[in-house]
Write an enzyme that holds these catalytic residues in place. Structure first.
Site, PDB file in Angstrom:
ATOM      1  N   CYS A 108      -3.663   6.856  -6.241  1.00 53.90           N
ATOM      2  CA  CYS A 108      -2.986   6.176  -5.139  1.00 53.90           C
ATOM      3  C   CYS A 108      -1.791   5.362  -5.645  1.00 53.90           C
ATOM      4  O   CYS A 108      -0.709   5.408  -5.057  1.00 53.90           O
ATOM      5  CB  CYS A 108      -3.979   5.272  -4.412  1.00 53.90           C
ATOM      6  SG  CYS A 108      -3.268   4.347  -3.037  1.00 53.90           S
ATOM      7  N   CYS A 204      -8.918   2.983  -2.649  1.00 59.74           N
ATOM      8  CA  CYS A 204      -7.597   2.651  -2.119  1.00 59.74           C
ATOM      9  C   CYS A 204      -7.353   3.327  -0.771  1.00 59.74           C
ATOM     10  O   CYS A 204      -7.426   4.544  -0.661  1.00 59.74           O
ATOM     11  CB  CYS A 204      -6.539   3.095  -3.132  1.00 59.74           C
ATOM     12  SG  CYS A 204      -4.847   2.788  -2.632  1.00 59.74           S
TER      13      CYS A 204
END
Length: 365
Positions: A108, A204
């Site tokens: 991420c 995330c």
């Protein structure tokens, strides 16, 4: 030492986009930069989420908007759904299918926060990009360097080791010099709408998801036996894909264990579809070597003939290592015994407090 610690007059012409997630950390990041004189714009990044995951995006975006209004800064929504699905979720699923244990938070950071968001920064003429990471970064005329955050319990420098060095040259991390308690105090003092909001947990953007359950929607699983090193069947697993070396839960035990002695995963045998466990935590002996593939070097100082500190998982123990370049990446040799890890996890190298770089753990040698 950091750019946002310069005088306000130096910052008034500088524009910075802050990733506003709707949490207290990103809120205080925007607060600090505005107080330092920057022209701050809040950006909420919209990521892809599957239908079966409880979604808090609407609430988080509203909180981010409230913070922007409170700070009297512009607010923008950046749609990164397509990139997140392809570069994070699909990549993570593919890695699990290959028997690896990837770190979605690192994917991420690399692909979204310092990929899509960095491209947004550049395309829209912002001088800097800022996030609420607990890490320190320094910039001077010749180099950018990344360091651990001062709060050992919140330090997130590990998660940034896969970010390209060039993407970090425009990054600001105002929280790196603060503790979490200091961040809360600043939020309360400024009466930010998120001052008392609980910290988000889990993966995330996806939040607090059960990874085996999440993966089960994309990967077919075949249950099998859980066995000890001598072949004794002690339980059943739900599918080898869902387990990682060192894990001590997640499978059914047949035996009644009044002492509740834990079993740790020490090996996966795809040929027999068995999960091998033992009562002692798996370790790797001093002198063993690991290959780091896809190695990303961050420090402006090249790898040298010296010892480094290695961390093989977030908040994991620090292990002293020697490193040497190889055609396949970087070879890391342990100078002490270390906890066992699964291929696909990330090893981050430190020189003192500085992040040197990181790579994907391959096989042991």
């Amino acid at each position: 030492m950091l750019r946002y610690s310069h005088t306000m007059s130096e910052n008034t012409a500088k524009k910075v986009c802050v990733g506003l997630s709707g949490g207290v950390d990103s809120s205080v990041t925007a607060l600090i930069l505005k107080e330092a004189g920057y022209q701050v714009t809040g950006v909420f990044i919209r990521a892809w989420r599957p239908d079966f995951v409880v979604c808090s995006e609407a609430e988080d975006r509203l909180d981010a908007m409230r913070v922007a209004a409170h700070l009297e800064i512009p607010f923008i929504t950046l749609d990164a759904q397509e990139a997140y699905r392809k570069e994070v979720v699909d990549a993570m699923i593919q890695a699990y299918k290959q028997g690896l244990t990837p770190n979605p938070d690192m994917l991420c950071n690399k692909q979204i926060k310092f990929g899509v968001f960095e491209k947004f920064r550049n395309a829209h003429g912002f001088d800097y990009l800022a996030t609420g990471h607990y890490a320190r970064i320094t910039h001077d005329s010749s180099a950018t360097r990344l360091f651990r955050g001062v709060d050992e319990g919140k330090d997130q420098s590990y998660f940034l080791a896969d970010v390209a060095r060039e993407a970090l040259t425009h990054a600001l991390f105002p929280l790196g010099a603060l503790t979490k308690s200091e961040v809360r105090v600043r939020a309360e003092r400024a009466q930010l709408p998120t001052a008392h909001k609980r910290d988000s947990q889990g993966v995330c953007f996806l939040g607090d998801v059960n990874m085996p359950e999440f993966l089960s929607h994309f990967i077919e699983s075949t249950p099998g036996n859980v066995v000890t090193p001598n072949g004794t069947v002690v339980g059943q697993h739900e599918g080898l894909t869902f387990y990682t070396i060192g894990q001590r839960h997640g499978f059914t035990r047949h035996e009644i264990n009044k002492a509740r002695t834990p079993y740790y995963v020490i090996e996966k045998d795809p040929s027999q579809n068995t999960l091998i466990v033992d009562t002692t935590h798996p370790t790797v002996s001093k002198g063993s070597a690991r290959i780091l593939t896809h190695y990303n070097h961050i420090s402006p100082t090249p790898l040298g003939n010296k010892n480094y500190s290695a961390v093989f998982r977030y908040h994991g123990a620090t292990t002293e290592v020697q490193v040497e370049p190889a055609d396949s990446g970087v070879i890391v040799t342990l100078l002490t015994d270390s906890e066992a890890t699964s291929p696909g996890q990330t090893c981050v190298l430190y020189d003192g407090e500085e992040v040197v770089g990181g790579g994907i753990i391959g096989h042991h040698e």
